[in-house]
Motif scaffolding. Sequence first.
Motif, short mmCIF file in Angstrom:
data_model
loop_
_atom_site.label_atom_id
_atom_site.label_comp_id
_atom_site.label_asym_id
_atom_site.label_seq_id
_atom_site.Cartn_x
_atom_site.Cartn_y
_atom_site.Cartn_z
N GLU A 137 0.83 -1.21 0.00
CA GLU A 137 0.00 0.00 0.00
C GLU A 137 0.86 1.26 0.00
O GLU A 137 0.53 2.25 -0.68
CB GLU A 137 -0.93 0.00 1.22
CG GLU A 137 -2.05 -1.02 1.13
CD GLU A 137 -3.00 -0.94 2.31
OE1 GLU A 137 -2.74 -0.11 3.22
OE2 GLU A 137 -3.98 -1.70 2.34
N GLU A 138 1.97 1.23 0.74
CA GLU A 138 2.86 2.40 0.76
C GLU A 138 3.49 2.63 -0.62
O GLU A 138 3.67 3.78 -1.04
CB GLU A 138 3.95 2.21 1.82
CG GLU A 138 3.48 2.50 3.23
CD GLU A 138 4.62 2.79 4.18
OE1 GLU A 138 5.79 2.61 3.80
OE2 GLU A 138 4.34 3.22 5.32
N ARG A 139 3.82 1.54 -1.31
CA ARG A 139 4.38 1.71 -2.66
C ARG A 139 3.34 2.30 -3.60
O ARG A 139 3.66 3.16 -4.43
CB ARG A 139 4.89 0.38 -3.19
CG ARG A 139 5.57 0.53 -4.57
CD ARG A 139 6.43 -0.64 -4.93
NE ARG A 139 7.10 -0.43 -6.21
CZ ARG A 139 8.20 0.28 -6.38
NH1 ARG A 139 8.77 0.85 -5.34
NH2 ARG A 139 8.75 0.44 -7.57
N THR A 140 2.09 1.85 -3.44
CA THR A 140 1.01 2.42 -4.25
C THR A 140 0.86 3.92 -3.97
O THR A 140 0.70 4.74 -4.89
CB THR A 140 -0.31 1.70 -3.96
OG1 THR A 140 -0.16 0.30 -4.23
CG2 THR A 140 -1.44 2.26 -4.81
N LYS A 141 0.93 4.30 -2.67
CA LYS A 141 0.86 5.72 -2.30
C LYS A 141 2.00 6.51 -2.92
O LYS A 141 1.81 7.64 -3.38
CB LYS A 141 0.91 5.85 -0.77
CG LYS A 141 -0.34 5.38 -0.06
CD LYS A 141 -0.19 5.55 1.45
CE LYS A 141 -1.42 5.06 2.18
NZ LYS A 141 -1.27 5.17 3.67
#
Length: 383
Positions: free
Chosen positions: A37-41
Amino acid sequence: MSNKKEIFRWSVIAAALITLLVILWNTYSFFQTYKTEERTKMKIWAEALNTLDTATSIEADVSLPFLIMMENKTIPIIQTDVNDNILSINNIDEHIVNTPEKKQALLRRLKSQNPPILLKVGKQTQYVYYGNSSLLTKLKYYPVTLVLIFLFFTVLLFYFYRSNKVATQNKLWTGMAKETAHQIGTPLSSLLGWIEIMRLDKVNPETIAEIEKDVKKLQIIADRFSKIGSIPKLTDVDIISETRKTFDYFSLRNSKQILFTMDSPDYEILIPLNKELHSWTIENLIKNAIDAMKGKGKLAIHIQDTPKVVNILITDSGSGIPKKLLKKIFEPGYTTKKRGWGLGLSLTKRIVEDFQNGKIKITQSEIGKGTTFCITYNKKRLH
């Protein structure tokens, strides 16, 4: 009953271990999900940055990209060109930003944490390197903390169980000692009465004298066991003369094939001891040495006087003790003899360390050459 307790104990340990593994697995899964999720952000953040950089009109609506960029306050970011020249830095402490060496070190660390996000700004290629947020970092070390807590409580439970077992053994020691002293005391009283009757009947005095020696020996044994069953009284005694008494007793009554020698200072050394228990200690070690030599060899006692401690070294030329058994030799029930109970050395350790505030250990042992036991008493202590 003991089998049920053992099964229950292992069941609790197994349940705790399974619970720990489930928590660790869930934590790992959550960590991977949150990392994704952090990479997507960060991809959305990079797109927002690209939108702001490529905006061609002042009137263009860039409020959403600007909001996306401003919302990121936890993930450290470094933006570079293809030559690793740093273009911008976000969410990083000022003392790092103002130090070139620390900035480069941080860049290397971010490279190792996550793959970069490629960013096209016009014809220029840029890279966005980012690290783990503070929450992700905490999650990363959470399993380690959990394992350490589990190990801590496991060790705590182990020591509690061991202490409880030792306390139970101590109660057993005390009970057996008191009962033995009581059982010996009853026939002793009867024997003393029979000796008086024998005197009245004018039995051979030499016979009576020999019986009295055996009765006296039994009285000493009963006295020893009674002291094991309670806290013995310590008094200042000359450790050299008390050790020599036991040494002389055995040297005169054992095989001439054993060479007995004793080396000690020619002056008194006063140590708080119990005479009967100290005699028992030396007796046990001498008997152990004689058994190890199979009735033939050399037995030497050497008393060392140092400024702080007194050492009693008892050395035999027996079979020696293998290194793997050195830690077991003082355990209750452990013995290498076919008919032994494994209590002699355990009892000796208990007398020296628990009752007389000393230390006992094996300082040297070599297979086929012999063993040296060392008893150490402090010369200065409160008593």
